[in-house]
Design a protein around this motif. Structure first.
Motif, PDB file in Angstrom:
ATOM      1  N   ALA A 240      -2.567  -3.071  11.741  1.00 49.17           N
ATOM      2  CA  ALA A 240      -2.315  -4.907  11.276  1.00 49.17           C
ATOM      3  C   ALA A 240      -3.815  -5.205  10.537  1.00 49.17           C
ATOM      4  O   ALA A 240      -4.507  -5.161  11.712  1.00 49.17           O
ATOM      5  CB  ALA A 240      -1.020  -4.901  11.910  1.00 49.17           C
ATOM      6  N   LEU A 253      -3.844  -5.966   2.512  1.00 44.29           N
ATOM      7  CA  LEU A 253      -2.220  -5.378   1.692  1.00 44.29           C
ATOM      8  C   LEU A 253      -2.701  -4.295   1.181  1.00 44.29           C
ATOM      9  O   LEU A 253      -1.807  -3.299   0.932  1.00 44.29           O
ATOM     10  CB  LEU A 253      -1.628  -6.682   1.238  1.00 44.29           C
ATOM     11  CG  LEU A 253      -0.374  -6.031   1.400  1.00 44.29           C
ATOM     12  CD1 LEU A 253       0.170  -6.758   2.837  1.00 44.29           C
ATOM     13  CD2 LEU A 253       0.214  -7.505   0.954  1.00 44.29           C
ATOM     14  N   ALA A 258      -0.773  -3.751   6.595  1.00 38.33           N
ATOM     15  CA  ALA A 258       0.393  -4.775   6.922  1.00 38.33           C
ATOM     16  C   ALA A 258      -0.353  -6.266   7.616  1.00 38.33           C
ATOM     17  O   ALA A 258      -1.792  -5.544   7.685  1.00 38.33           O
ATOM     18  CB  ALA A 258       1.036  -4.327   8.483  1.00 38.33           C
TER      19      ALA A 258
END
Ligand SMILES: NC(=O)c1ccc[n+]([C@@H]2O[C@H](COP(=O)([O-])OP(=O)(O)OC[C@H]3O[C@@H](n4cnc5c(N)ncnc54)[C@H](O)[C@@H]3O)[C@@H](O)[C@H]2O)c1
Length: 424
Positions: A240, A253, A258
């Motif tokens: 992420a 993205l 994430a």
């Protein structure tokens, strides 16, 4: 036995020199571009008599850069650009075997760090070579009388370039500086692939964590963050990204990661790596929300990306070293871990970038030093990008060293791309 006079120095143990030489020679094998430059410098001596003050990570690759500058005729004094990044065997070898003045000890405290930086300034540099702008800052803030002696400088990293641009915007910068970081053959490769790989290396050497299946949070999706995220993903981690810039966040993205806020990432992540060049990216409220066993590391330039004073306060003295380079903070019922004191983890817990990538960064340094010495009189006191010709030459030499040749454009293609008449 002949006794040689050693240059001025303050290093941990000169007895480590032989090991340092072995490792410097090993790195040199992966640095063919710098070797070609060193051979030319030895013939042409473009830096003859120039005093260079260098504040760089004292690694095997830096040693090969110092040898190159010396071959060009420069007198070099070197200090570390981070208290934890010095390789003591390399520092010893530079002094004992290569006759270069070095002031650097791994793990030096803040006072020693600045004493070493002052030792470089005592050499009255005509060219500064910085990684993070500390030497330039010292000269401007505490030793202004020396500024007139400096012809120019070079800067290695993003954070240093940001500081220099701020100085130039304030009208404070007094000599021209070439921003080596801005060369494409520097940041596209060093920041991305070099830091990407060596950050993983540092974290693994310190923790021996399994990365496959682990939730990894990367803060900052610049050149460094992109490299770390892609390498962590390649090891099987779920990645992420935490960003503040919408374009970079969108890119993360669409690269398949994430994107979360720091507050969302804190309870999700198991391993956190910062690479923003900013301060307090993760702080009190995030530490409080992290899971038991969470591990944090930083690969940005300064140890300010994690709010360490807050972390120490929250642990109320319950801090212990659980492995080399890993501290555990007991936050009452849960433990979080910090790698390499929150300093650049790839240098603090591993060896920094692989030599093959530093070959390009330091080729840019050497050629930028040559350029700055030759052209300082035409330059104004501001930040300059590396001339395109240097960038192209570094890429050309690197490809040639790897045995790769490119197609030249045909005369017809050259005419086509230069014309505006051709359409559908
Ligand atoms: N460890 C190393 O060996 C090494 C090597 C090269 C660069 N660096 C350092 O790494 C840092 C990053 O370099 P870069 O070239 O990727 O810079 P960059 O400017 O390309 O990227 C930094 C990114 O961080 C983002 N950011 C800023 N504040 C943030 C915040 N609060 N939260 C989340 N994201 C934030 C920015 O939007 C940007 O996208 C710098 O400090 C640089 O000096 C370290």
């Amino acid at each position: 036995m002949t006794t040689r006079t050693l240059p001025p120095h303050d290093v941990t143990d000169l007895g480590l020199a032989a090991e340092g030489v072995r490792r410097i020679e090993w790195a040199e094998r992966e640095m063919p571009v710098l070797r070609l430059i060193r051979e030319r410098f030895a013939r042409e001596r473009p830096l003859a008599g120039i005093r260079i003050g260098a504040c760089l990570h004292v690694t095997t690759e830096t040693a090969n850069l110092m040898r190159t500058l010396q071959a060009g005729g420069a007198e070099v004094v070197l200090a570390a650009s981070n208290p934890l990044s010095t390789k003591d065997d390399v520092a010893a070898a530079l002094v004992a075997e290569y006759g270069i003045a070095v002031h650097a000890r791994r793990g030096e405290d803040r006072d020693t760090y600045y004493a070493h930086l002052n030792a470089v300034a005592d050499g009255h540099p005509q060219l500064t070579m910085d990684d993070g702008c500390d030497l330039v800052s010292l000269l401007h803030s505490e030793r202004p009388a020396q500024l007139g002696e400096v012809l120019a400088g070079t800067e290695e990293t993003t954070t240093g370039v940001i500081r220099l641009k701020a100085m130039a915007a304030d009208g404070a910068l007094r000599f021209p500086v070439v921003a080596v970081n801005e060369a494409l053959t520097k940041h596209l490769f060093d920041n991305r692939y070099g830091t990407g790989q060596s950050t993983v290396d540092g974290i693994l050497r310190a923790t021996n964590l399994l990365l496959a299946g682990r939730n990894v949070v990367v803060a900052g999706y610049g050149w460094v963050g992109r490299g770390i995220a892609s390498r962590m993903h390649g090891m099987g981690s779920h990645v992420a990204v935490v960003e503040v810039d919408p374009v970079r966040a969108l890119e993360a993205l669409m690269d398949g990661y994430a994107v979360m806020t720091a507050a969302e990432a804190a309870p999700w992540g198991e391993l956190f790596v910062t690479a923003t060049g900013n301060i307090n990216v993760f702080r009190r409220e995030h530490f409080a929300a992290m899971r038991d066993g969470a591990v944090m590391a930083n690969s940005g330039h300064f140890d300010a990306e994690l709010d360490l004073p807050a972390l120490r306060e929250m642990a109320e003295g319950h801090v212990r070293e659980v492995r080399d380079n890993v501290e555990e903070f007991d936050l009452g019922g849960k433990r979080v871990h910090l790698v390499a004191e929150g300093r650049l983890v790839n240098l603090g817990a591993a060896e920094g970038h692989p030599a093959a990538v530093m070959d390009m960064s330091f080729a840019n340094q050497a050629l930028s030093a040559e350029y700055a010495v030759a052209h300082h009189a035409e330059l104004e006191p501001r930040v300059y990008v590396v001339p395109e010709a240097i960038d192209a030459e570094v890429a050309r030499l690197k490809l040639a060293a790897m045995g790769i040749t490119l197609d030249p454009m045909t005369p017809e293609q050259i005419a086509y791309v230069a014309s505006w008449q051709h359409g559908t």
